[in-house]
Design an enzyme around this catalytic site. Sequence first.
Site, PDB file in Angstrom:
ATOM      1  N   HIS A  28     -30.746 -37.453 -35.798  1.00 22.50           N
ATOM      2  CA  HIS A  28     -31.763 -37.253 -34.760  1.00 22.50           C
ATOM      3  C   HIS A  28     -31.486 -36.048 -33.865  1.00 22.50           C
ATOM      4  O   HIS A  28     -31.287 -36.157 -32.652  1.00 22.50           O
ATOM      5  CB  HIS A  28     -32.109 -38.518 -33.958  1.00 22.50           C
ATOM      6  CG  HIS A  28     -30.957 -39.414 -33.576  1.00 22.50           C
ATOM      7  ND1 HIS A  28     -29.938 -39.002 -32.799  1.00 22.50           N
ATOM      8  CD2 HIS A  28     -30.717 -40.710 -33.848  1.00 22.50           C
ATOM      9  CE1 HIS A  28     -29.097 -39.994 -32.612  1.00 22.50           C
ATOM     10  NE2 HIS A  28     -29.543 -41.033 -33.245  1.00 22.50           N
ATOM     11  N   HIS A  82     -23.174 -52.908 -31.199  1.00 24.67           N
ATOM     12  CA  HIS A  82     -24.130 -51.864 -30.800  1.00 24.67           C
ATOM     13  C   HIS A  82     -25.371 -51.996 -31.686  1.00 24.67           C
ATOM     14  O   HIS A  82     -25.249 -52.063 -32.907  1.00 24.67           O
ATOM     15  CB  HIS A  82     -23.449 -50.501 -30.976  1.00 24.67           C
ATOM     16  CG  HIS A  82     -24.291 -49.316 -30.688  1.00 24.67           C
ATOM     17  ND1 HIS A  82     -25.341 -49.317 -29.799  1.00 24.67           N
ATOM     18  CD2 HIS A  82     -24.222 -48.042 -31.165  1.00 24.67           C
ATOM     19  CE1 HIS A  82     -25.884 -48.099 -29.756  1.00 24.67           C
ATOM     20  NE2 HIS A  82     -25.225 -47.318 -30.578  1.00 24.67           N
ATOM     21  N   GLU A  84     -27.925 -49.895 -32.252  1.00 26.95           N
ATOM     22  CA  GLU A  84     -28.561 -48.747 -32.918  1.00 26.95           C
ATOM     23  C   GLU A  84     -28.500 -48.941 -34.434  1.00 26.95           C
ATOM     24  O   GLU A  84     -27.516 -49.451 -34.982  1.00 26.95           O
ATOM     25  CB  GLU A  84     -27.907 -47.424 -32.489  1.00 26.95           C
ATOM     26  CG  GLU A  84     -28.779 -46.252 -32.892  1.00 26.95           C
ATOM     27  CD  GLU A  84     -28.466 -44.951 -32.154  1.00 26.95           C
ATOM     28  OE1 GLU A  84     -27.447 -44.855 -31.451  1.00 26.95           O
ATOM     29  OE2 GLU A  84     -29.286 -44.007 -32.308  1.00 26.95           O
ATOM     30  N   ASP A  86     -28.009 -47.369 -37.149  1.00 25.03           N
ATOM     31  CA  ASP A  86     -26.966 -46.946 -38.095  1.00 25.03           C
ATOM     32  C   ASP A  86     -25.876 -48.014 -38.208  1.00 25.03           C
ATOM     33  O   ASP A  86     -25.039 -47.958 -39.110  1.00 25.03           O
ATOM     34  CB  ASP A  86     -26.371 -45.571 -37.728  1.00 25.03           C
ATOM     35  CG  ASP A  86     -26.034 -45.409 -36.250  1.00 25.03           C
ATOM     36  OD1 ASP A  86     -26.622 -46.124 -35.423  1.00 25.03           O
ATOM     37  OD2 ASP A  86     -25.184 -44.560 -35.932  1.00 25.03           O
ATOM     38  N   HIS A 148     -23.142 -45.894 -25.821  1.00 27.18           N
ATOM     39  CA  HIS A 148     -24.104 -45.072 -25.112  1.00 27.18           C
ATOM     40  C   HIS A 148     -25.465 -45.738 -24.982  1.00 27.18           C
ATOM     41  O   HIS A 148     -26.444 -45.063 -24.608  1.00 27.18           O
ATOM     42  CB  HIS A 148     -24.244 -43.704 -25.826  1.00 27.18           C
ATOM     43  CG  HIS A 148     -24.835 -43.813 -27.212  1.00 27.18           C
ATOM     44  ND1 HIS A 148     -25.980 -43.131 -27.574  1.00 27.18           N
ATOM     45  CD2 HIS A 148     -24.495 -44.537 -28.314  1.00 27.18           C
ATOM     46  CE1 HIS A 148     -26.305 -43.390 -28.825  1.00 27.18           C
ATOM     47  NE2 HIS A 148     -25.408 -44.236 -29.300  1.00 27.18           N
ATOM     48  N   ASP A 167     -19.503 -46.678 -31.212  1.00 29.76           N
ATOM     49  CA  ASP A 167     -19.620 -45.213 -31.298  1.00 29.76           C
ATOM     50  C   ASP A 167     -18.482 -44.461 -30.593  1.00 29.76           C
ATOM     51  O   ASP A 167     -18.138 -43.330 -30.976  1.00 29.76           O
ATOM     52  CB  ASP A 167     -20.942 -44.748 -30.668  1.00 29.76           C
ATOM     53  CG  ASP A 167     -22.135 -44.969 -31.581  1.00 29.76           C
ATOM     54  OD1 ASP A 167     -21.933 -45.160 -32.795  1.00 29.76           O
ATOM     55  OD2 ASP A 167     -23.274 -44.949 -31.081  1.00 29.76           O
ATOM     56  N   TYR A 195     -19.076 -34.686 -31.009  1.00 34.42           N
ATOM     57  CA  TYR A 195     -19.665 -36.020 -30.832  1.00 34.42           C
ATOM     58  C   TYR A 195     -19.769 -36.371 -29.344  1.00 34.42           C
ATOM     59  O   TYR A 195     -20.810 -36.842 -28.864  1.00 34.42           O
ATOM     60  CB  TYR A 195     -18.803 -37.064 -31.567  1.00 34.42           C
ATOM     61  CG  TYR A 195     -19.501 -38.378 -31.733  1.00 34.42           C
ATOM     62  CD1 TYR A 195     -20.288 -38.628 -32.843  1.00 34.42           C
ATOM     63  CD2 TYR A 195     -19.402 -39.367 -30.764  1.00 34.42           C
ATOM     64  CE1 TYR A 195     -20.951 -39.836 -32.983  1.00 34.42           C
ATOM     65  CE2 TYR A 195     -20.063 -40.565 -30.892  1.00 34.42           C
ATOM     66  CZ  TYR A 195     -20.835 -40.794 -32.010  1.00 34.42           C
ATOM     67  OH  TYR A 195     -21.498 -41.988 -32.139  1.00 34.42           O
ATOM     68  N   HIS A 228     -17.881 -44.586 -36.449  1.00 31.28           N
ATOM     69  CA  HIS A 228     -18.089 -43.356 -37.229  1.00 31.28           C
ATOM     70  C   HIS A 228     -16.756 -42.626 -37.374  1.00 31.28           C
ATOM     71  O   HIS A 228     -15.979 -42.565 -36.409  1.00 31.28           O
ATOM     72  CB  HIS A 228     -19.037 -42.382 -36.516  1.00 31.28           C
ATOM     73  CG  HIS A 228     -20.435 -42.879 -36.350  1.00 31.28           C
ATOM     74  ND1 HIS A 228     -21.325 -43.005 -37.394  1.00 31.28           N
ATOM     75  CD2 HIS A 228     -21.108 -43.266 -35.240  1.00 31.28           C
ATOM     76  CE1 HIS A 228     -22.492 -43.451 -36.927  1.00 31.28           C
ATOM     77  NE2 HIS A 228     -22.378 -43.628 -35.625  1.00 31.28           N
TER      78      HIS A 228
HETATM   79 FE1  FEO Z   1     -25.349 -45.163 -31.283  1.00 29.19          FE
HETATM   80 FE2  FEO Z   1     -23.750 -44.735 -34.209  1.00 29.19          FE
HETATM   81  O1  FEO Z   1     -25.089 -45.312 -33.099  1.00 29.19           O
END
Ligand code: FEO
Length: 404
Positions: A28, A82, A84, A86, A148, A167, A195, A228
């Site tokens: 994104h 989290h 989100e 992903d 975040h 994250d 990042y 990640h």
């Molecule tokens: Fe905030 Fe890796 O998603």
Amino acid sequence: MKEFMKAIKVSDHVYWVGAVDWSIRNFHGYLTSRGTSYNAYIVMADKIALIDTVKAPYKEEMLSRIASIIDPGDIRYIISNHTEMDHTGCLPDVIEAVKPEKVFSSAMGVKTLSEHFHLDHKIVAVEYGETVSLGNMDLSFVETRMLHWPESMFTYLAEEGVLFSQDAFGMHLASSERFADEIDDDILEYEASKYFANILMPFSLFVSKLLERVGKLGISIGIIAPDHGPIWRKDVTRILELYSKWAKRKPTKKAVIAYDTMWQSTAKMARSIGEGLIDGGITVKVMPLDVCHRSDVATEMLDAGALLVGSPTLNNNMFPTVADALIYLKGLKPRDLIGTAFGSYGWSGEGIRQVNDVLKEMKVELIGEGISVKYVPDHDALSQCHSLGSLVAKRLNEVCDNDR
Ligand code: FEO
């Protein structure tokens, strides 16, 4: 293929069961030049727990890695740190396949998961500091609001000193190696800083407070397992110290000059301003926006003390690539900058005024109103640009020297 996907041992009872995305280049709006990974973890306790899941297209990869160590149906608990997608894209399918006893998230996570997936399965809210027993081991939870997302939390496995940090402390880096100590230091630090700059910079104050709070919890962290990139298992203080430094975003004697140009006039101005800065003892990054990605400019802003933005005027507006980079940088809220606008124009010249307006919104301390030049800068105009660079250098030196 699936039978070759293996879980990787992280500690005595923790395994990595995530997926590596070698192909992603646009997360994104963030240029992920080195791909990424979506990390998920199995805790092999009496009650087996899965910590986070992966992006939807990678469900089979995760499940096959899990199947290399256990029957996925043996998973009793799933923890969602989290929401989100992903990390939750395949959560509804995994719940359906595994039929866990319980799925846990923060109270806000219960809400955000419901708003994303409208799940039939009840999600159980955990309190921060609460402990969930896995029989022979315990999981506890740390509030990390706005790191975040509002529902974000960490999960901690005290028995093995593993902090599952979603994250935070992660990076977009696809690799065959799973651990940070197996990867080149320069790549690690660059990707971790990229990042931080692109995801966490707007929440720097929360990061500082979190680090303080985690310090006071008195917990022993031997391994940081993010969602990640590589896992930190040696010298975890290194990434904690880098986060502490980045969160302070102390300006240094470094200036970023971001610009685009139509007929090289604004480019000539950028180079002359850069020379003025260099002559004043400042490190300069000149970033032409036709070839420099907004997320790379943001990365350079992590320690820059000055931001100078150049734009031609196109159809009564700043140039589109400049607008793109500026709106992105504004959202990341870099603090304590000095700067200025510059650029060439043909007949109206609104571009430079618009750039100045955005810099003001970003609370950048402006050095004058910048310089605008009609059509092509002559020797005098380029000399003024050099002087402007010198003025910015003088102010940046004062700011940095007074800060010592
Ligand atoms: Fe905030 Fe890796 O998603």
